[in-house]
Design a protein around this motif. Sequence first.
Motif, short mmCIF file in Angstrom:
data_model
loop_
_atom_site.label_atom_id
_atom_site.label_comp_id
_atom_site.label_asym_id
_atom_site.label_seq_id
_atom_site.Cartn_x
_atom_site.Cartn_y
_atom_site.Cartn_z
N LEU A 1 51.67 16.78 -30.86
CA LEU A 1 51.23 18.13 -30.48
C LEU A 1 51.70 19.16 -31.50
O LEU A 1 50.95 20.06 -31.88
N GLY A 2 52.96 19.03 -31.93
CA GLY A 2 53.48 19.97 -32.92
C GLY A 2 52.76 19.88 -34.25
O GLY A 2 52.50 20.90 -34.89
N THR A 3 52.41 18.66 -34.66
CA THR A 3 51.71 18.49 -35.92
C THR A 3 50.34 19.15 -35.89
O THR A 3 49.91 19.78 -36.86
N LEU A 4 49.63 19.01 -34.77
CA LEU A 4 48.33 19.66 -34.64
C LEU A 4 48.47 21.18 -34.74
O LEU A 4 47.66 21.84 -35.40
N ALA A 5 49.50 21.72 -34.10
CA ALA A 5 49.70 23.17 -34.15
C ALA A 5 50.03 23.64 -35.56
O ALA A 5 49.52 24.67 -36.02
N GLU A 6 50.88 22.89 -36.25
CA GLU A 6 51.27 23.30 -37.60
C GLU A 6 50.10 23.17 -38.57
O GLU A 6 49.91 24.02 -39.45
N ALA A 7 49.30 22.11 -38.43
CA ALA A 7 48.12 21.96 -39.29
C ALA A 7 47.14 23.11 -39.07
O ALA A 7 46.54 23.63 -40.01
N ALA A 8 47.01 23.53 -37.81
CA ALA A 8 46.13 24.66 -37.50
C ALA A 8 46.65 25.95 -38.11
O ALA A 8 45.88 26.81 -38.54
N ALA A 9 48.00 26.09 -38.16
CA ALA A 9 48.58 27.30 -38.75
C ALA A 9 48.31 27.36 -40.25
O ALA A 9 48.33 28.45 -40.84
N ILE A 10 48.08 26.20 -40.87
CA ILE A 10 47.74 26.18 -42.30
C ILE A 10 46.27 26.53 -42.51
O ILE A 10 45.92 27.36 -43.34
N ALA A 11 45.40 25.87 -41.75
CA ALA A 11 43.96 26.00 -41.97
C ALA A 11 43.35 27.23 -41.28
O ALA A 11 42.40 27.82 -41.80
N GLY A 12 43.89 27.61 -40.11
CA GLY A 12 43.26 28.66 -39.32
C GLY A 12 43.22 30.03 -39.97
O GLY A 12 42.14 30.64 -40.08
N PRO A 13 44.36 30.59 -40.42
CA PRO A 13 44.33 31.95 -40.98
C PRO A 13 43.41 32.13 -42.18
O PRO A 13 42.63 33.09 -42.21
N PRO A 14 43.45 31.24 -43.20
CA PRO A 14 42.51 31.46 -44.32
C PRO A 14 41.05 31.33 -43.90
O PRO A 14 40.19 32.06 -44.40
N LEU A 15 40.77 30.41 -42.96
CA LEU A 15 39.40 30.27 -42.48
C LEU A 15 38.97 31.53 -41.74
O LEU A 15 37.83 32.01 -41.90
N ALA A 16 39.89 32.09 -40.95
CA ALA A 16 39.58 33.34 -40.24
C ALA A 16 39.32 34.46 -41.23
O ALA A 16 38.40 35.27 -41.04
N GLY A 17 40.10 34.52 -42.30
CA GLY A 17 39.89 35.56 -43.31
C GLY A 17 38.51 35.48 -43.93
O GLY A 17 37.85 36.52 -44.13
N LEU A 18 38.07 34.27 -44.23
CA LEU A 18 36.73 34.10 -44.80
C LEU A 18 35.65 34.54 -43.82
O LEU A 18 34.70 35.26 -44.18
N LEU A 19 35.80 34.13 -42.56
CA LEU A 19 34.78 34.46 -41.56
C LEU A 19 34.75 35.97 -41.28
O LEU A 19 33.67 36.55 -41.09
N ILE A 20 35.91 36.61 -41.24
CA ILE A 20 35.94 38.05 -41.03
C ILE A 20 35.27 38.77 -42.19
O ILE A 20 34.56 39.77 -42.01
N GLY A 21 35.48 38.26 -43.41
CA GLY A 21 34.82 38.86 -44.56
C GLY A 21 33.30 38.74 -44.49
O GLY A 21 32.59 39.65 -44.92
N TRP A 22 32.82 37.64 -43.95
CA TRP A 22 31.37 37.44 -43.84
C TRP A 22 30.78 38.14 -42.63
O TRP A 22 29.63 38.60 -42.66
N THR A 23 31.55 38.19 -41.52
CA THR A 23 31.03 38.75 -40.26
C THR A 23 31.98 39.84 -39.76
O THR A 23 32.02 40.92 -40.31
N ASN A 24 32.74 39.54 -38.68
CA ASN A 24 33.76 40.46 -38.18
C ASN A 24 34.75 39.67 -37.33
O ASN A 24 34.55 38.49 -37.04
N ALA A 25 35.82 40.35 -36.91
CA ALA A 25 36.88 39.68 -36.18
C ALA A 25 36.42 39.18 -34.81
O ALA A 25 36.94 38.18 -34.30
N ALA A 26 35.46 39.86 -34.20
CA ALA A 26 34.99 39.42 -32.89
C ALA A 26 34.33 38.04 -32.96
O ALA A 26 34.42 37.26 -32.01
N VAL A 27 33.68 37.73 -34.06
CA VAL A 27 33.08 36.40 -34.23
C VAL A 27 34.17 35.33 -34.22
O VAL A 27 34.01 34.26 -33.62
N VAL A 28 35.29 35.61 -34.87
CA VAL A 28 36.40 34.64 -34.88
C VAL A 28 36.95 34.46 -33.48
O VAL A 28 37.26 33.34 -33.06
N LEU A 29 37.09 35.55 -32.72
CA LEU A 29 37.56 35.42 -31.34
C LEU A 29 36.55 34.67 -30.48
O LEU A 29 36.94 33.96 -29.54
N ALA A 30 35.26 34.81 -30.78
CA ALA A 30 34.25 34.02 -30.07
C ALA A 30 34.45 32.53 -30.32
O ALA A 30 34.32 31.70 -29.41
#
Length: 421
Positions: free
Chosen positions: A152-181
């Motif tokens: 469980l911890g490994t999944l959370a830590e891997a998400a902490a690596i991949a999630g923020p940069p992916l969110a940054g890209l998506l927010i740049g293309w769309t907006n933050a609400a899309v990421v929350l969706a």
Amino acid sequence: MRPRSSPYRPVLTHPVLRRVLPGIAISALGDGMSLVAVSWLALQLAPAGQRGPWVAAAVAAYSLPSALGGAVLGRYLRHRSGAQLAGWNAILRASALAAIVLLFAAGALPPALYIGLLAVSSLLAAWGSAGRYTLIAEILPPEHHLAANGALGTLAEAAAIAGPPLAGLLIGWTNAAVVLAIDAASFAVLALTYRLVPTTPAAAPAGRTPVRFGRAQLALLALSFVFFLLFGPFYVALPLHVADDLHASATLLGLYYTVFGIGAAAGGLATAYLRRLPVWPVVLAFGVAVLPLGLGAPPALSLPAFALAGLCWAPYMPIVMAVFQRTTPPDRLSAVLAAFGSITVIAVPVGTAVGGPLVTAVGPERTLLVSAASLILLGGVAALADQAAKRATRPISSATQTAPSGPTASPCGSEPGVGSG
């Protein structure tokens, strides 16, 4: 001679966890993305000149209300199974985040309502976390708890690596609400996976017995609170250290968090092999690993050290949870874990709040040094307490072995000292 099989094999091949772990992985990625999206949407919604307080309120609302939910909802939830608790938390998260997205799309989302919906979404978070670890205790024997906690911890830590940069890209293309969706959809997937788990409601405790921690559990609770409290100032001091002391850009700050996440993911994978490791070496090693930051080491030295800190950080919670899983009666486990989460969830925000004045008083580098030195001291105190507790239990153990018969000690009370894993 056959090679020793991986300790993760019984976890990954278990019929129930095979259904649940993919949903947990998807939800972890969505939550990793929301780390960026929650604050960024607050920036968009906040009135001009008031962005700081609204961003702080949004970040706090996405976590702190779980302490309230853990404290006041025990009488209604403590007799529920692990899958039910985790599933209900996922449903609430998905529903509240979806409401935010729909209201934003309709242009009807003032900042106060946004904060309120974030608070609602986190109300069952302590119970959701307790439910995950309770489910592990319900379906796996004790010798596999640590490996499952580590997964469980490994999944959370891997998400902490991949999630923020992916969110940054998506927010740049769309907006933050899309990421929350996307995060809302990931929680909906998680809720569906928990529906696939055959559940047997846990036996309800007699009457309205309050949650009680064993002596060793109280020691672990205190150690965990102080551990997270002392790490809180890093969230204030590290960005300022990068900007003011190192005269570097946000790119270097992101690199610090990235290497920490990589180290933590590796530490999560190693957790299953640490069955005999107490908690205090983890605390002590973490303090030593972050010490170079406080000593003003250049990035060439402090970045590898911070990666090592992530490696040391990851096993902490799996080891602590394994102790609670092993020493708590099944009918009280979810309530005890929810109470643990309710108390410890406020430690990092309190530490972060203390970090602000401390940075102002002594500067970011010295703040990091104070935190690192305090963590090393905490690890040393925990080691001494652990050794003292072990010495105190030896005569009891000898008496138990020589006695012809009699009742065994309560598991909660017999656990030796701080940090037994």
